[in-house]
Design an enzyme around this catalytic site. Structure first.
Site, PDB file in Angstrom:
ATOM      1  N   GLY A  44       0.805  -1.215   0.000  1.00  0.00           N
ATOM      2  CA  GLY A  44       0.000   0.000   0.000  1.00  0.00           C
ATOM      3  C   GLY A  44       0.835   1.260   0.000  1.00  0.00           C
ATOM      4  CG  ASP A  45       3.565   2.476   3.109  1.00  0.00           C
ATOM      5  OD1 ASP A  45       2.628   3.264   3.295  1.00  0.00           O
ATOM      6  OD2 ASP A  45       4.167   1.910   4.038  1.00  0.00           O
ATOM      7  CB  VAL A  46       5.635   0.763  -2.994  1.00  0.00           C
ATOM      8  CG1 VAL A  46       6.810   0.717  -2.034  1.00  0.00           C
ATOM      9  CG2 VAL A  46       4.928  -0.576  -3.021  1.00  0.00           C
ATOM     10  CB  SER A  54      -0.002   5.564  -1.718  1.00  0.00           C
ATOM     11  OG  SER A  54       0.964   5.195  -0.755  1.00  0.00           O
ATOM     12  N   GLY A  55       2.883   5.719  -3.297  1.00  0.00           N
ATOM     13  CA  GLY A  55       4.048   6.481  -3.736  1.00  0.00           C
ATOM     14  C   GLY A  55       4.101   6.632  -5.245  1.00  0.00           C
TER      15      GLY A  55
END
Length: 406
Positions: free
Chosen positions: A176-178, A180-181
């Site tokens: 989810g972090d990458v 959204s990145g």
């Protein structure tokens, strides 16, 4: 006021763009790093206490966070406590030097520090501000803390992962972090294009919800539910929208992923298995029929794969042009001849470890020379050079350090 000079030797398509990255952990910093890969000069701003959680993520090598070193590659590092009056003053003085500001604090945090959107744009009316949060700047969840596994679970993604008879599962990586990145970097690039084409450049506030970014990946799910009352769920590694597409084990315990979903490929797959007649069987003659009889089809394929060594299976599937691959571990990635030839893994110069491997810059632009970024820097590594070029004297810099402003 002096203007710090562009130091990057990267002449990629974003060369000349200056980004101030004050985000923490992964999502926001990853967006800025992707821009740095393509030529932007990124300045990484941390609090003086060096309390970014990413600096503590396992595994560590000699007390150094490998995660930090690769995720914040290609950036110059400074410290500044923007919560203190002097720090806030210097921060606003810095803003006109930058095209983009990246932040991912919980919604409302910068406002509490006296750095609301109006104040930021008073300091730099043309500033593009990426605000990457778990749930966006509005709505009842706006002030909730955000973490990758929360984005994944609430978007519906985690419900698709795991065995049908088992619980939902998270992967051992903050997807989810990458994701959204990636959306963050795309958003920055889009805003920069708009800015470059505008006669009267105005600042932009980009409201990026990481949960919505994960939802955006799941294109058909809402339509499936509304139109068919169908809630797609986990099925292990098996796809239920096209068949066959699954992971199977060979006789020598190698896991392979095989895709034989189009009609020509399925026919070639049947030939590879020595069962040409299967392609003409009414139960398997087209994708919809194969999906209805997926258990039986998967069992046939599984039995065949389990009777073959990987070496023999690879020869047969390659000969019949069936898409497949061994399920790679990172050791396989590093040793793969194709990836070696393309230099898909590069080595980042690192002052502590000599050099460390990391994925190459993606994508590749014609006419742009190969560029190797340095690894993520130590806390405040470029304080003296940055603040000196900003116009602060050595005495002022020393006093700021003594006052724990930098």
């Amino acid at each position: 006021m002096h203007t710090p000079q562009i130091h990057s030797s990267n002449k990629g398509p974003l060369s000349g763009i200056r980004i101030l990255d004050m985000a923490t952990v992964i999502a926001g910093p990853f967006a800025a790093t992707l821009c740095a890969d393509l030529g932007a000069e990124v300045t990484k701003l941390e609090l003086p206490a060096s309390n970014d959680p990413l600096r503590t993520f396992a595994p560590m090598k000699d007390h150094h966070s490998l995660y930090w070193k690769v995720t914040n590659r290609g950036k110059q590092g400074i410290t500044l406590d923007v919560r203190k009056p002097k720090g806030r003053e210097i921060f606003l003085r810095m803003l006109p030097l930058f095209d983009v500001l990246v932040e991912n604090f919980r919604t409302g945090t910068l406002d509490q520090w006296g750095l609301d959107i109006k104040t930021l744009h008073q300091a730099n009316p043309q500033l593009i501000i990426l605000r990457l949060t778990g749930f966006g700047q509005t709505g009842p969840y706006a002030r909730r803390p955000g973490f990758a596994r929360i984005f994944e679970a609430m978007s519906g993604f985690t419900n698709l992962t795991g065995m049908a008879e088992g619980p939902p599962q998270h992967m051992n990586y903050p997807l989810g972090d990458v994701v959204s990145g990636l959306f963050g970097a795309f958003s920055i690039a889009a805003a920069l294009v708009e800015s470059s084409q505008s006669k009267n450049r105005v600042g932009r506030e980009i409201d990026l919800s990481a949960t919505e970014a994960m939802m955006r990946l799941l294109d058909p799910l809402a339509a499936e539910y509304e139109q068919l009352n169908y809630i797609r769920a986990r099925t292990g590694s098996r796809a239920t929208y096209t068949a066959p597409s699954n992971i199977y084990k060979t006789s020598d315990d190698v896991w392979i992923s095989v895709v034989g979903s189009s009609e020509p490929i399925f026919k070639r797959f049947c030939s590879a298995m020595g069962v040409d007649e299967l392609a003409n069987n009414s139960k398997f003659s087209n994708n919809q029929s194969r999906l209805k009889n997926l258990d039986e089809l998967d069992q046939i394929i599984s039995n065949w794969c389990s009777s073959q060594t990987f070496e023999h299976l690879a020869v047969v599937l390659n000969k019949n042009e069936v898409p497949f691959t061994k399920v790679y571990g990172i050791d396989d990635v590093l040793n793969d001849p194709h990836f070696k030839e393309r230099k898909a893994i590069i080595r980042l110069p690192d002052e502590d470890l000599g050099s460390i491997p990391a994925p190459c810059i993606v994508p590749r632009f014609s006419g742009v020379a190969e560029y190797i970024p340095h690894s993520g820097s130590k806390t405040g590594a470029h304080n003296i050079s940055f603040y000196s070029e900003l116009g602060l004297s050595n005495e002022e810099i020393s006093q700021l350090k003594a006052d724990k402003v930098i």
